[in-house]
Structures are given as structure tokens and as C-alpha cells.
Design a protein around this motif. Sequence first.
Motif, PDB file in Angstrom:
ATOM      1  N   MET A 144       0.797  -1.236   0.000  1.00  0.00           N
ATOM      2  CA  MET A 144       0.000   0.000   0.000  1.00  0.00           C
ATOM      3  C   MET A 144       0.825   1.280   0.000  1.00  0.00           C
ATOM      4  O   MET A 144       0.355   2.305  -0.483  1.00  0.00           O
ATOM      5  N   VAL A 145       2.030   1.258   0.533  1.00  0.00           N
ATOM      6  CA  VAL A 145       2.834   2.486   0.581  1.00  0.00           C
ATOM      7  C   VAL A 145       3.074   3.046  -0.814  1.00  0.00           C
ATOM      8  O   VAL A 145       2.857   4.249  -1.046  1.00  0.00           O
ATOM      9  N   PRO A 146       3.493   2.263  -1.803  1.00  0.00           N
ATOM     10  CA  PRO A 146       3.665   2.841  -3.141  1.00  0.00           C
ATOM     11  C   PRO A 146       2.358   3.364  -3.738  1.00  0.00           C
ATOM     12  O   PRO A 146       2.361   4.395  -4.427  1.00  0.00           O
ATOM     13  N   LEU A 149       1.669   6.688  -2.070  1.00  0.00           N
ATOM     14  CA  LEU A 149       2.593   7.689  -2.593  1.00  0.00           C
ATOM     15  C   LEU A 149       2.244   8.098  -4.012  1.00  0.00           C
ATOM     16  O   LEU A 149       2.357   9.279  -4.379  1.00  0.00           O
ATOM     17  N   LEU A 150       1.791   7.154  -4.807  1.00  0.00           N
ATOM     18  CA  LEU A 150       1.414   7.429  -6.194  1.00  0.00           C
ATOM     19  C   LEU A 150       0.255   8.412  -6.262  1.00  0.00           C
ATOM     20  O   LEU A 150       0.247   9.320  -7.099  1.00  0.00           O
ATOM     21  N   PHE A 151      -0.706   8.248  -5.387  1.00  0.00           N
ATOM     22  CA  PHE A 151      -1.866   9.123  -5.398  1.00  0.00           C
ATOM     23  C   PHE A 151      -1.706  10.337  -4.491  1.00  0.00           C
ATOM     24  O   PHE A 151      -2.639  11.108  -4.321  1.00  0.00           O
ATOM     25  N   GLY A 152      -0.540  10.508  -3.890  1.00  0.00           N
ATOM     26  CA  GLY A 152      -0.274  11.659  -3.064  1.00  0.00           C
ATOM     27  C   GLY A 152      -1.050  11.697  -1.775  1.00  0.00           C
ATOM     28  O   GLY A 152      -1.349  12.772  -1.256  1.00  0.00           O
ATOM     29  N   LEU A 153      -1.403  10.556  -1.243  1.00  0.00           N
ATOM     30  CA  LEU A 153      -2.192  10.506  -0.021  1.00  0.00           C
ATOM     31  C   LEU A 153      -1.326  10.456   1.236  1.00  0.00           C
ATOM     32  O   LEU A 153      -1.837  10.451   2.343  1.00  0.00           O
ATOM     33  N   VAL A 154      -0.010  10.383   1.057  1.00  0.00           N
ATOM     34  CA  VAL A 154       0.891  10.349   2.211  1.00  0.00           C
ATOM     35  C   VAL A 154       1.673  11.613   2.266  1.00  0.00           C
ATOM     36  O   VAL A 154       2.134  12.162   1.323  1.00  0.00           O
TER      37      VAL A 154
END
Length: 154
Positions: A144-146, A149-154
Motif C-alpha cells: 500500500m505504501v507505493p 505515494l502514487l496518489f499523493g495521499l501520504v
Amino acid sequence: MSTEAENPFQTPTAELLAPTTGTEHLRLYSIPGIGIATFFGTPLAGAYVIAANLKAMGRGGETGKLWAVSIGFFIAIIVAGALLPENVPAIVFGVVQVIAMNAYARQLFGTQVDQHKIANGAFFSLWRSVGIGLLFMLGFIVAMVPVLLLFGLV
């Protein structure tokens, strides 16, 4: 030729034993073990443990439906978490998962596990279920981390 000599064509005598069911050495996960794996590692960890029990019982053909139901339930939990308001406590999702997977396991093989317990059959340690759940949680986080990060949610 002596009549007292043994007949070489006679069937050997042997003590007949009752056939064994094969459950003497069978090791299963308990229903609480399934709940623990689910709590720590999502319904996918619970499905893994249930599938191991089904395979040990000789019912490996039923694992396809199990995985389909578990993946669908996992996706439904994620969607519900995204759609419900933020004031819904997170523990609700964990409790619902554990109750649902335990009920599904009881429906699949609850009586067999109870009979196995009555016959003093062996069970895997609950710590093993904790470890399986933690490994699934680690895999979920790594996956889930990538995405986050891809969707800018972190």
C-alpha cells in the motif's frame, strides 16, 4: 512329502487392525486462531489459515470459493472505510472482520474442529496465527505504501 510341513502357498496369518482415519496426526488451526490471524492481518490472513485447515482435512477443492469470498470481503472493508465518516471508530472494522471470518470458518468446518478437539487432536499454537497475521500485515503495508505515494495521499 510330509503332510505336517507348512504349505508354501498358504496365505500368511496376520493380525488385522482397524483402519485409521488419518486424523491422529492431523494438526489444525483453532477458530480463535483464525480470528487472531484475521485481526492482525486482514481477512486475507484469515483465509490463508482457513485454507490450510481445508487442505489438511482433504477439502482443498473448496479453497477457490474461500479466496473469492475473502478478497471480496477485504475490498468491501476498504471501500467502507473510505466512504464512512471519520468519526466511525477504526476498531469497528477490525471487530467486523474477526466476527465474519470466525462465522465463515464455523460454517465451513466448525463441527470437524470440535470433533478434533474432543478427540484430543493437535492444534497449531495461537502464536503461529499471530505470526501469520503480522506477515500479512507487513505485506499489506509494503503493497500500500507505493499506492498511497502514487496518489499523493501520504
